[in-house]
Design a protein around this motif. Structure first.
Motif, mmCIF file in Angstrom:
data_model
loop_
_atom_site.group_PDB
_atom_site.id
_atom_site.type_symbol
_atom_site.label_atom_id
_atom_site.label_comp_id
_atom_site.label_asym_id
_atom_site.label_seq_id
_atom_site.Cartn_x
_atom_site.Cartn_y
_atom_site.Cartn_z
ATOM 1 N N ARG A 1 -7.197 -20.125 56.191
ATOM 2 C CA ARG A 1 -7.395 -18.847 55.526
ATOM 3 C C ARG A 1 -6.118 -18.034 55.651
ATOM 4 O O ARG A 1 -5.536 -17.951 56.728
ATOM 5 N N PRO A 2 -5.702 -17.446 54.545
ATOM 6 C CA PRO A 2 -4.522 -16.592 54.661
ATOM 7 C C PRO A 2 -4.846 -15.371 55.517
ATOM 8 O O PRO A 2 -5.969 -14.868 55.504
ATOM 9 N N ALA A 3 -3.879 -14.956 56.260
ATOM 10 C CA ALA A 3 -4.080 -13.793 57.126
ATOM 11 C C ALA A 3 -4.371 -12.567 56.269
ATOM 12 O O ALA A 3 -3.728 -12.340 55.246
ATOM 13 N N GLN A 4 -5.364 -11.805 56.683
ATOM 14 C CA GLN A 4 -5.710 -10.600 55.954
ATOM 15 C C GLN A 4 -4.665 -9.525 56.247
ATOM 16 O O GLN A 4 -4.352 -9.268 57.416
ATOM 17 N N PRO A 5 -4.121 -8.928 55.194
ATOM 18 C CA PRO A 5 -3.111 -7.887 55.445
ATOM 19 C C PRO A 5 -3.765 -6.656 56.054
ATOM 20 O O PRO A 5 -4.923 -6.346 55.789
ATOM 21 N N SER A 6 -2.999 -6.000 56.871
ATOM 22 C CA SER A 6 -3.503 -4.765 57.464
ATOM 23 C C SER A 6 -3.487 -3.676 56.394
ATOM 24 O O SER A 6 -2.878 -3.832 55.326
ATOM 25 N N ILE A 7 -4.148 -2.589 56.686
ATOM 26 C CA ILE A 7 -4.181 -1.473 55.732
ATOM 27 C C ILE A 7 -2.774 -0.958 55.483
ATOM 28 O O ILE A 7 -2.397 -0.667 54.345
ATOM 29 N N ALA A 8 -1.966 -0.879 56.524
ATOM 30 C CA ALA A 8 -0.592 -0.379 56.377
ATOM 31 C C ALA A 8 0.234 -1.307 55.487
ATOM 32 O O ALA A 8 1.004 -0.849 54.643
ATOM 33 N N GLU A 9 0.049 -2.621 55.658
ATOM 34 C CA GLU A 9 0.786 -3.572 54.816
ATOM 35 C C GLU A 9 0.347 -3.464 53.369
ATOM 36 O O GLU A 9 1.164 -3.519 52.450
ATOM 37 N N ALA A 10 -0.959 -3.301 53.133
ATOM 38 C CA ALA A 10 -1.466 -3.170 51.772
ATOM 39 C C ALA A 10 -0.949 -1.887 51.127
ATOM 40 O O ALA A 10 -0.554 -1.879 49.951
ATOM 41 N N GLN A 11 -0.922 -0.804 51.888
ATOM 42 C CA GLN A 11 -0.404 0.455 51.355
ATOM 43 C C GLN A 11 1.085 0.349 51.039
ATOM 44 O O GLN A 11 1.554 0.865 50.024
ATOM 45 N N ALA A 12 1.834 -0.333 51.902
ATOM 46 C CA ALA A 12 3.272 -0.500 51.659
ATOM 47 C C ALA A 12 3.507 -1.344 50.411
ATOM 48 O O ALA A 12 4.392 -1.037 49.602
ATOM 49 N N LEU B 1 4.250 0.585 42.870
ATOM 50 C CA LEU B 1 4.271 1.840 42.124
ATOM 51 C C LEU B 1 5.703 2.315 41.883
ATOM 52 O O LEU B 1 6.016 2.823 40.804
ATOM 53 N N MET B 2 6.558 2.158 42.879
ATOM 54 C CA MET B 2 7.953 2.564 42.712
ATOM 55 C C MET B 2 8.659 1.693 41.671
ATOM 56 O O MET B 2 9.511 2.169 40.923
ATOM 57 N N GLN B 3 8.290 0.421 41.612
ATOM 58 C CA GLN B 3 8.914 -0.477 40.635
ATOM 59 C C GLN B 3 8.536 -0.116 39.204
ATOM 60 O O GLN B 3 9.326 -0.277 38.291
ATOM 61 N N VAL B 4 7.320 0.379 38.994
ATOM 62 C CA VAL B 4 6.882 0.676 37.632
ATOM 63 C C VAL B 4 7.022 2.149 37.271
ATOM 64 O O VAL B 4 6.731 2.537 36.137
ATOM 65 N N ALA B 5 7.471 2.982 38.193
ATOM 66 C CA ALA B 5 7.578 4.416 37.926
ATOM 67 C C ALA B 5 8.518 4.705 36.771
ATOM 68 O O ALA B 5 8.212 5.532 35.905
ATOM 69 N N THR B 6 9.655 4.040 36.721
ATOM 70 C CA THR B 6 10.623 4.268 35.648
ATOM 71 C C THR B 6 10.031 3.887 34.299
ATOM 72 O O THR B 6 10.186 4.611 33.311
#
Length: 81
Positions: free
Chosen positions: A36-47, A53-58
């Motif tokens: 099973r792939p390791a579940q990302p932490s909330i902080a990793e998911a937010q990052a 979002l920063m990539q598509v902002a422009t």
């Protein structure tokens, strides 16, 4: 009525050769458990979301500006600046 005879003598030869062969061994396979792939932490998911979002902002800003130009408004006119 047609009578068709089949030559099955070749089947006897195959059966004899199989009878001479040793019986196959039965080996139990080790059960494979899918990793099973390791579940990302909330902080990793937010990052990760922040990076996306920063990539598509422009692109988002360009689409908003294009929409405003097509509608005849400008950014300043829309917000009264």
């Amino acid at each position: 009525m047609n009578d068709i005879a089949y030559d099955i003598s070749h089947l006897l030869d195959v059966e004899l050769s199989q009878a001479d062969a040793p019986a196959p061994r039965v080996v139990r396979a080790v059960p494979v458990v899918a990793a099973r792939p390791a579940q990302p932490s909330i902080a990793e998911a937010q990052a990760a979301l922040a990076r996306e979002l920063m990539q598509v902002a422009t692109i988002h800003d360009a689409l908003v500006q294009q929409y405003l130009r097509m509608s005849g408004d400008t950014f300043r006119e829309t917000y009264g600046n």
